[in-house]
Design an enzyme around this catalytic site. Structure first.
Site, PDB file in Angstrom:
ATOM      1  N   ASP A 390      38.794  40.034  41.933  1.00 20.75           N
ATOM      2  CA  ASP A 390      39.869  39.659  41.020  1.00 20.75           C
ATOM      3  C   ASP A 390      40.587  38.431  41.558  1.00 20.75           C
ATOM      4  O   ASP A 390      40.988  38.387  42.731  1.00 20.75           O
ATOM      5  CB  ASP A 390      40.862  40.817  40.880  1.00 20.75           C
ATOM      6  CG  ASP A 390      41.997  40.480  39.939  1.00 20.75           C
ATOM      7  OD1 ASP A 390      41.864  40.747  38.729  1.00 20.75           O
ATOM      8  OD2 ASP A 390      43.017  39.933  40.403  1.00 20.75           O
ATOM      9  N   TYR A 395      46.680  31.765  41.762  1.00 17.87           N
ATOM     10  CA  TYR A 395      46.498  32.125  43.171  1.00 17.87           C
ATOM     11  C   TYR A 395      46.028  30.924  43.994  1.00 17.87           C
ATOM     12  O   TYR A 395      46.071  30.957  45.229  1.00 17.87           O
ATOM     13  CB  TYR A 395      45.483  33.258  43.330  1.00 17.87           C
ATOM     14  CG  TYR A 395      45.836  34.547  42.634  1.00 17.87           C
ATOM     15  CD1 TYR A 395      47.093  34.766  42.094  1.00 17.87           C
ATOM     16  CD2 TYR A 395      44.880  35.565  42.506  1.00 17.87           C
ATOM     17  CE1 TYR A 395      47.393  35.954  41.441  1.00 17.87           C
ATOM     18  CE2 TYR A 395      45.184  36.753  41.859  1.00 17.87           C
ATOM     19  CZ  TYR A 395      46.426  36.949  41.318  1.00 17.87           C
ATOM     20  OH  TYR A 395      46.724  38.124  40.676  1.00 17.87           O
ATOM     21  N   LYS A 424      42.507  34.748  35.460  1.00 14.17           N
ATOM     22  CA  LYS A 424      43.606  34.861  34.504  1.00 14.17           C
ATOM     23  C   LYS A 424      44.124  33.492  34.073  1.00 14.17           C
ATOM     24  O   LYS A 424      44.172  32.552  34.869  1.00 14.17           O
ATOM     25  CB  LYS A 424      44.753  35.675  35.126  1.00 14.17           C
ATOM     26  CG  LYS A 424      44.301  36.998  35.734  1.00 14.17           C
ATOM     27  CD  LYS A 424      45.413  37.720  36.469  1.00 14.17           C
ATOM     28  CE  LYS A 424      44.878  38.872  37.287  1.00 14.17           C
ATOM     29  NZ  LYS A 424      44.260  38.444  38.561  1.00 14.17           N
ATOM     30  N   HIS A 457      47.750  36.197  31.855  1.00 11.73           N
ATOM     31  CA  HIS A 457      48.432  36.662  33.063  1.00 11.73           C
ATOM     32  C   HIS A 457      49.810  37.261  32.765  1.00 11.73           C
ATOM     33  O   HIS A 457      50.178  38.300  33.324  1.00 11.73           O
ATOM     34  CB  HIS A 457      48.562  35.504  34.063  1.00 11.73           C
ATOM     35  CG  HIS A 457      48.602  35.949  35.488  1.00 11.73           C
ATOM     36  ND1 HIS A 457      48.130  35.189  36.529  1.00 11.73           N
ATOM     37  CD2 HIS A 457      49.048  37.089  36.065  1.00 11.73           C
ATOM     38  CE1 HIS A 457      48.290  35.835  37.675  1.00 11.73           C
ATOM     39  NE2 HIS A 457      48.860  36.991  37.409  1.00 11.73           N
TER      40      HIS A 457
END
Length: 660
Positions: A390, A395, A424, A457
């Site tokens: 994931d 990120y 996402k 997200h």
């Protein structure tokens, strides 16, 4: 079509199994009353069908036997002209009673012998339960612990007695078949499994052929009339490729699908109660598919099973879909293993399923977790057996994740199709006009061909652009006003293009999910939210379950290493209840927390860059929590959220204004 024109597959002890037969699975169908099935079998015999597939669980044996005997009396067929297959159900696995339970089917069919008798599934339910699917008052299946090898030994005795001409298996995986072959006296002659254009099952079929085991395809048309089908699912009958071939051949799509399997040397048992379809389904021997046409149909393979919704069961109180047990069930209840195939999967339409244990990679605000560390963590996880990774645009490590995945593919450790990759769409990318473009930013970094799951997200958006957290001079976030429904419509187009296999949501509340459901064309497959012992999120999870939406828990351990932690925040790892359970189970507190969620049927994606913890987090399938232990952990719920993204407060779509 004359029966003698239908090719047969040699089966020792029989005259051979015709390669086209009639299926009579009737239990969960929208159509198919007992009277309908009766007429269907009559029509089939008159059309030239000589193979009939039934099962104790289908509750159609009595009807099938009655019609066959009527046709024998009428002189239309002789008993030896007909090939009858039935199956031993899961509640009948007690070796002591296998013969007695076979005789129930034998009596229902009222035939001198059965041509082929199959073990319906490798696992057993509670012995001789009156229900087909015995469940306890909490909705868990009641299991037996009988070994299918002991069942097989009793099946062999039925052949010895002449009651059964041949025996075989249904819904077994490769390792289970190998175990039978290593220990049997009479070799299985046939394996019955789900096969259709969306599920080629090539590796398993090739293995069977290498062992001289014939293969029968059930649901060869994808079972479009199944009562548990989702309204927005694509069906095989809508595929342009199949429509084009059918038009070119002047045949129906069903005939093209059946011919595709026939040319793969697979026996087909399409089911129908409609006379003209019964006639059509046997009429597939007067045309051939070219190599290019075969390749085109092969390309439709999505690893998608249709045996899904009605039969979710529980292993050691872990809810697992029956169809997935073909992949994850081995010698008894699921055991702890570092092997990927032991991890249960949650069905996700269009994919091979979502592994229930994955690796999270959110480290951007953590005390540890550089891109180099994330790269090594992903490689370590894949070596341990993780097949779900994931990540997210925000990120800022998609490139490291993709590099690690591609390195492992190059090493031959995994193939792309073995992996389930989630990322996402970030809040600054909500402009509908640029969603496809922003999606490609993630796909290009991951360099993985397609995404298995793409999530929105958050339901609210920040100012358009590539600055992840745009702030004004007043110290407040600069918002956009894009509606997440417009975002969702663009996400649906990515599925249409085949760029994304499935789409879902993250950090949405119930009212927002309901709004998506009321306006979507493709239903969200998954919701990713914060869940841990301090935040049970029960009402939201129950809502998702009622809508057929799977749930993934991020921060399943409460994220003790978050840089924004308050010194007054409670720490999950300090809880006496969890320490006591962990000591009793000889497990870590992290493993107890993850098992707690797994037993709630929640997918977990713990994150770590420490090899030992990555391995530990995966090792949670060899123990279970008791009801009392589950209640004790539930009691820790404080509604404590560690990921509130407070800078979103004030946006009309901020999700945590509502309780759930």
């Amino acid at each position: 079509m004359a029966a003698e024109k239908i090719p047969v597959v040699p089966i020792p002890g029989t005259r051979g199994i015709p390669m086209i037969g009639l299926g009579t699975f009737n239990d969960f169908q929208r159509r198919g009353s007992n009277d309908d099935v009766k007429e269907a079998v009559k029509i089939a015999i008159d059309c030239g069908y000589r193979s009939f597939d039934t099962a104790y669980a289908y509750q159609t044996e009595l009807i099938v036997g009655e019609v066959i005997n009527e046709k024998i009396k009428e002189g239309v067929v002789k008993r030896e002209d007909v090939f009858i297959t039935t199956k031993l159900w899961n509640t009948h696995h007690n070796p002591v009673h296998v013969r007695a339970n076979f005789l129930k089917s034998h009596q229902n069919l009222n035939c001198e012998y059965v041509d082929l008798y199959l073990i319906h599934w490798p696992f057993g339910f509670e012995d001789d339960a009156t229900e087909t699917f015995p469940m306890d008052d909490k909705g868990y299946a009641r299991f037996s612990d009988h070994d299918y090898m002991d069942v097989w030994t009793e099946m062999e005795k039925l052949v010895d007695e002449g009651l059964v001409k041949a025996i075989g298996l249904s819904n077994f995986n490769k390792s289970q078949i190998e175990r039978v072959l290593q220990n049997c006296r009479i070799k299985p002659c046939n394996l019955q499994i789900e096969v259709h254009p969306y599920l080629s099952n090539k590796k398993l079929i090739d293995f069977c052929f290498s062992k001289d085991i014939s293969v029968t395809a059930y649901a060869p048309l994808g079972n479009p009339n199944r009562s548990w089908a989702k309204g927005n699912e694509h069906t095989i009958f809508e595929e342009p490729i199949l429509k084009d071939i059918a038009k070119k051949k002047n045949k129906s799509i069903a005939q093209v699908c059946l011919r595709f399997l026939h040319q793969r040397n697979i026996i087909v048992i399409p089911k129908s109660v409609t006379p003209h379809r019964i006639k059509e389904n046997i009429d597939i021997l007067d045309f051939d598919l070219s190599d290019d046409e075969m390749k085109a149909i092969w390309s439709l393979d999505k690893g998608a099973r249709v045996l899904e919704e009605p039969t979710v069961i529980t292993i050691n109180k872990l809810n697992v879909n029956v169809s997935d047990l073909i992949e994850c069930y081995s010698e008894g209840p699921v055991s702890c293993s570092m092997a990927a195939e032991k991890v249960p999967v949650v069905p996700i339409t269009g994919t091979r399923g979502y592994p229930m244990i994955g690796l999270g990679t959110f480290t951007i605000f953590e005390k540890r977790g550089s891109n180099d560390e994330v790269y090594e963590a992903v490689k370590c996880a894949i070596d341990c057996g993780y097949r779900s990774i994931d990540c997210a645009y925000v990120y800022q490590n998609e490139e490291s994740v993709g590099q690690a995945i591609n390195d492992k593919i190059k090493e031959g450790v995994v193939k792309r199709e073995d992996l389930f990759i989630t990322t996402k769409l970030w809040d600054t990318h909500h402009n509908p006009a640029h969603i496809r473009e922003n999606f490609f930013k993630s796909l290009n970094k991951l360099n993985c061909g397609y995404l298995d799951l793409y999530l929105v997200h958050w339901p609210f958006g920040f100012e358009d652009g590539d600055v992840c957290f745009p702030m004004g001079d007043d110290g407040k976030a600069r918002f956009s006003d894009h509606d997440y429904l417009d975002v969702w419509k663009e996400m649906e187009k990515l599925v249409d293009e085949g760029l994304v296999k499935a789409i879902g949501l993250s950090n949405f509340n119930i009212s927002q999910i309901e709004r998506v459901l009321q306006n979507c064309r493709i239903k969200p497959a998954n919701l990713q939210i914060e869940v841990h012992p301090y935040l049970s999120n029960k009402k939201l999870i129950d809502f998702c379950s009622s809508k057929g939406i799977s749930v993934t828990a991020y921060a399943p351990l409460g994220n003790p290493n978050r840089t924004w932690a308050d010194s007054k925040d409670p720490i999950i790892f300090d809880e006496p209840v969890l320490k006591e359970i962990a000591q009793r189970k000889k497990k870590t507190i992290a493993q107890v927390c993850l098992r707690f969620l797994l037993q709630r049927n929640i997918i977990v994606i713990p994150k770590s860059v420490t090899p030992q913890r990555i391995k530990e987090n995966f090792d949670i399938l060899d123990f279970e929590l008791t009801d009392d232990e589950m209640k004790a952990i539930f009691a820790l719920d404080r509604g404590k959220r560690f990921y509130a993204l407070g800078i979103g407060i004030g946006h009309k779509y901020y999700p945590f204004n509502d309780e759930y």
